[in-house]
Enzyme design. Structure first.
Site, mmCIF file in Angstrom:
data_model
loop_
_atom_site.group_PDB
_atom_site.id
_atom_site.type_symbol
_atom_site.label_atom_id
_atom_site.label_comp_id
_atom_site.label_asym_id
_atom_site.label_seq_id
_atom_site.Cartn_x
_atom_site.Cartn_y
_atom_site.Cartn_z
ATOM 1 N N GLY A 13 5.705 9.008 -11.255
ATOM 2 C CA GLY A 13 5.815 7.544 -11.317
ATOM 3 C C GLY A 13 4.951 6.839 -12.336
ATOM 4 N N ARG A 34 -2.943 15.721 -6.845
ATOM 5 C CA ARG A 34 -3.177 16.883 -5.962
ATOM 6 C C ARG A 34 -2.354 18.083 -6.382
ATOM 7 N NH1 ARG A 34 -1.520 13.728 -0.695
ATOM 8 N NH2 ARG A 34 -0.036 13.090 -2.308
ATOM 9 N N SER A 140 0.083 -4.551 -5.490
ATOM 10 C CA SER A 140 1.521 -4.625 -5.188
ATOM 11 C C SER A 140 1.850 -6.073 -4.846
ATOM 12 C CB SER A 140 1.841 -3.747 -3.975
ATOM 13 O OG SER A 140 3.152 -3.994 -3.512
ATOM 14 N N TYR A 153 0.594 -0.945 5.087
ATOM 15 C CA TYR A 153 0.724 -0.803 3.631
ATOM 16 C C TYR A 153 0.330 -2.127 2.970
ATOM 17 C CZ TYR A 153 2.444 -0.182 -1.081
ATOM 18 O OH TYR A 153 2.518 -0.128 -2.452
ATOM 19 N N VAL A 186 9.773 -0.846 -8.008
ATOM 20 C CA VAL A 186 9.914 0.023 -9.183
ATOM 21 C C VAL A 186 10.472 1.355 -8.676
ATOM 22 C CG1 VAL A 186 8.767 0.999 -11.199
ATOM 23 C CG2 VAL A 186 7.745 -0.979 -10.031
HETATM 24 P P1 NDP Z 1 4.808 8.020 -6.833
HETATM 25 O O1 NDP Z 1 5.010 8.555 -5.453
HETATM 26 O O2 NDP Z 1 5.812 8.288 -7.865
HETATM 27 O O3 NDP Z 1 3.377 8.489 -7.363
HETATM 28 C C1 NDP Z 1 2.239 8.437 -6.551
HETATM 29 C C2 NDP Z 1 1.111 9.214 -7.210
HETATM 30 O O4 NDP Z 1 -0.052 9.103 -6.381
HETATM 31 C C3 NDP Z 1 1.433 10.691 -7.361
HETATM 32 O O5 NDP Z 1 1.034 11.101 -8.647
HETATM 33 C C4 NDP Z 1 0.584 11.361 -6.313
HETATM 34 O O6 NDP Z 1 0.128 12.620 -6.791
HETATM 35 C C5 NDP Z 1 -0.604 10.396 -6.205
HETATM 36 N N1 NDP Z 1 -1.273 10.483 -4.921
HETATM 37 C C6 NDP Z 1 -0.785 10.132 -3.697
HETATM 38 N N2 NDP Z 1 -1.675 10.424 -2.749
HETATM 39 C C7 NDP Z 1 -2.747 10.971 -3.378
HETATM 40 C C8 NDP Z 1 -3.998 11.474 -2.938
HETATM 41 N N3 NDP Z 1 -4.330 11.480 -1.647
HETATM 42 N N4 NDP Z 1 -4.859 11.970 -3.841
HETATM 43 C C9 NDP Z 1 -4.522 11.989 -5.144
HETATM 44 N N5 NDP Z 1 -3.368 11.526 -5.635
HETATM 45 C C10 NDP Z 1 -2.491 11.021 -4.750
HETATM 46 O O7 NDP Z 1 4.620 6.431 -6.629
HETATM 47 P P2 NDP Z 1 4.391 5.244 -7.695
HETATM 48 O O8 NDP Z 1 4.126 5.760 -9.034
HETATM 49 O O9 NDP Z 1 5.487 4.283 -7.502
HETATM 50 O O10 NDP Z 1 3.096 4.600 -7.060
HETATM 51 C C11 NDP Z 1 1.874 4.492 -7.739
HETATM 52 C C12 NDP Z 1 1.088 3.332 -7.163
HETATM 53 O O11 NDP Z 1 1.821 2.129 -7.339
HETATM 54 C C13 NDP Z 1 0.796 3.418 -5.665
HETATM 55 O O12 NDP Z 1 -0.517 2.934 -5.448
HETATM 56 C C14 NDP Z 1 1.820 2.462 -5.052
HETATM 57 O O13 NDP Z 1 1.368 1.923 -3.832
HETATM 58 C C15 NDP Z 1 1.884 1.405 -6.129
HETATM 59 N N6 NDP Z 1 3.082 0.574 -6.166
HETATM 60 C C16 NDP Z 1 4.329 1.136 -6.267
HETATM 61 C C17 NDP Z 1 5.436 0.312 -6.348
HETATM 62 C C18 NDP Z 1 6.834 0.853 -6.434
HETATM 63 O O14 NDP Z 1 7.779 0.089 -6.123
HETATM 64 N N7 NDP Z 1 7.039 2.072 -6.843
HETATM 65 C C19 NDP Z 1 5.293 -1.159 -6.385
HETATM 66 C C20 NDP Z 1 3.945 -1.604 -6.260
HETATM 67 C C21 NDP Z 1 2.887 -0.769 -6.189
HETATM 68 P P3 NDP Z 1 0.048 13.962 -5.937
HETATM 69 O O15 NDP Z 1 1.147 13.916 -4.921
HETATM 70 O O16 NDP Z 1 0.190 15.044 -6.957
HETATM 71 O O17 NDP Z 1 -1.311 13.917 -5.361
HETATM 72 C C1 8X3 Z 2 5.602 -1.266 -3.374
HETATM 73 C C2 8X3 Z 2 6.617 -2.349 -3.371
HETATM 74 O O1 8X3 Z 2 7.991 -3.916 -1.876
HETATM 75 O O2 8X3 Z 2 7.788 -1.596 -1.169
HETATM 76 O O3 8X3 Z 2 4.318 -1.747 -3.272
HETATM 77 O O4 8X3 Z 2 5.930 -3.097 -0.978
HETATM 78 S S1 8X3 Z 2 7.081 -2.754 -1.765
#
Ligand code: NDP
Ligand code: 8X3
Length: 252
Positions: A13, A34, A140, A153, A186
């Site tokens: 992501g 991880r 977010s 969340y 996203v």
């Molecule tokens: P993804 O699931 O695609 O990526 C999440 C990333 O976080 C992975 O690389 C994962 O790596 C890492 N991660 C999760 N838990 C851990 C942990 N305990 N230790 C280390 N790494 C961790 O999600 P996104 O890219 O969409 O999300 C990224 C951020 O953006 C998050 O904080 C999410 O809350 C936020 N966000 C996302 C939105 C969306 O709509 N997608 C909107 C708003 C905010 P691995 O599993 O290898 O550890």
């Molecule tokens: C991720 C976007 O709308 O699922 O933070 O909270 S939403």
């Protein structure tokens, strides 16, 4: 001199897209996650495509000792971190408060809040020593409006917003910038993780409108990180054009 970014959660992501964006612009990258296999593959691809140095660090941001051991003991040439992006995070479940799983709540709090605090605290001594640096926290739209069944969340992302405000005040004296970026929907692995592998449920979240892409967040992050030294974006909300906020998305 080439600059250094540390981005957490770079195996997927936003984090992966952020590493790609910065590497494409000549930044050396410390990438974390991880999943060692994915992280190493991404590191190799970044090195090959962009001729930058990449240091993959495998740790769980929930594990305080591991976070500090890895970051505090960075090789000297990697300690000059210009930008840290606290991106690693997740949602688990979308259940009404009385039905939600306590373990899910704990994982979200430990990752999204405590993990962000640990990584920030571990990186800061390097930035303070140089009297420069930039912390970018991924919040977010869930920080701005609580939505039905978003309970913990949303609370973790409100905490990210509050922590960002606190960091900005306290770190002014060290000339460290703090930016909170708050994306709306996203399409990444986010919803697959949230719905615990239920691909159909995850896909349904993005149906009927065009959500943002991870690259949009990477571009925004890069913009914030490359402004002149006297300019800081403090708080930025970004959604796709179809989305007004956490509660209103036009599907038509
Ligand atoms: P993804 O699931 O695609 O990526 C999440 C990333 O976080 C992975 O690389 C994962 O790596 C890492 N991660 C999760 N838990 C851990 C942990 N305990 N230790 C280390 N790494 C961790 O999600 P996104 O890219 O969409 O999300 C990224 C951020 O953006 C998050 O904080 C999410 O809350 C936020 N966000 C996302 C939105 C969306 O709509 N997608 C909107 C708003 C905010 P691995 O599993 O290898 O550890
Ligand atoms: C991720 C976007 O709308 O699922 O933070 O909270 S939403």
């Amino acid at each position: 001199m080439s600059r250094i970014i540390l981005v957490t959660g770079a195996t997927s992501g936003f984090g992966k897209a952020i590493a790609e964006k910065f590497a494409a612009n000549g930044w050396h990258c410390i990438i974390t996650g991880r999943r060692a296999g994915r992280l190493n593959e991404i590191a190799a691809a970044l090195r090959e495509q962009h001729a930058v140095n990449v240091l993959p660090l495998v740790f769980d941001v929930q594990q305080k000792e591991a976070v500090f051991a890895q970051i505090t003991n960075l090789p000297e040439q990697w300690q000059h971190i210009d930008v840290v992006v606290n991106n690693a995070g997740l949602a688990l479940g979308r259940d009404s408060f009385e039905m939600a799983d306590l373990a899910d709540w704990e994982t979200m709090i430990d990752t999204n809040v405590k993990g962000l605090l640990y990584v920030s605290k571990a990186v800061l001594p390097f930035m303070i020593a140089r009297k420069q640096g930039h912390i970018i926290n991924i919040g977010s739209t869930a920080a701005k409006e609580v939505y039905p069944n978003g309970n913990v969340y949303c609370a973790t992302k409100s905490a990210v917003e509050a922590i960002s405000k606190a960091q900005r005040i306290d770190l002014l004296q060290h000339k460290i910038k703090v930016t909170a970026i708050h994306p709306g929907a996203v399409e990444t692995a986010f919803s697959v993780v949230r719905f615990k592998g239920d691909e159909a449920k995850a896909k349904a979240v993005y149906e009927g409108y065009k959500p943002l892409h991870a690259a949009d967040i990477a571009d925004t992050c890069y913009y914030c990180a490359t402004l002149p030294q006297h300019v800081c974006i403090n708080d930025l909300v970004i959604t796709c054009t179809a989305q007004a906020n956490s509660l209103f998305t036009y599907k038509g």
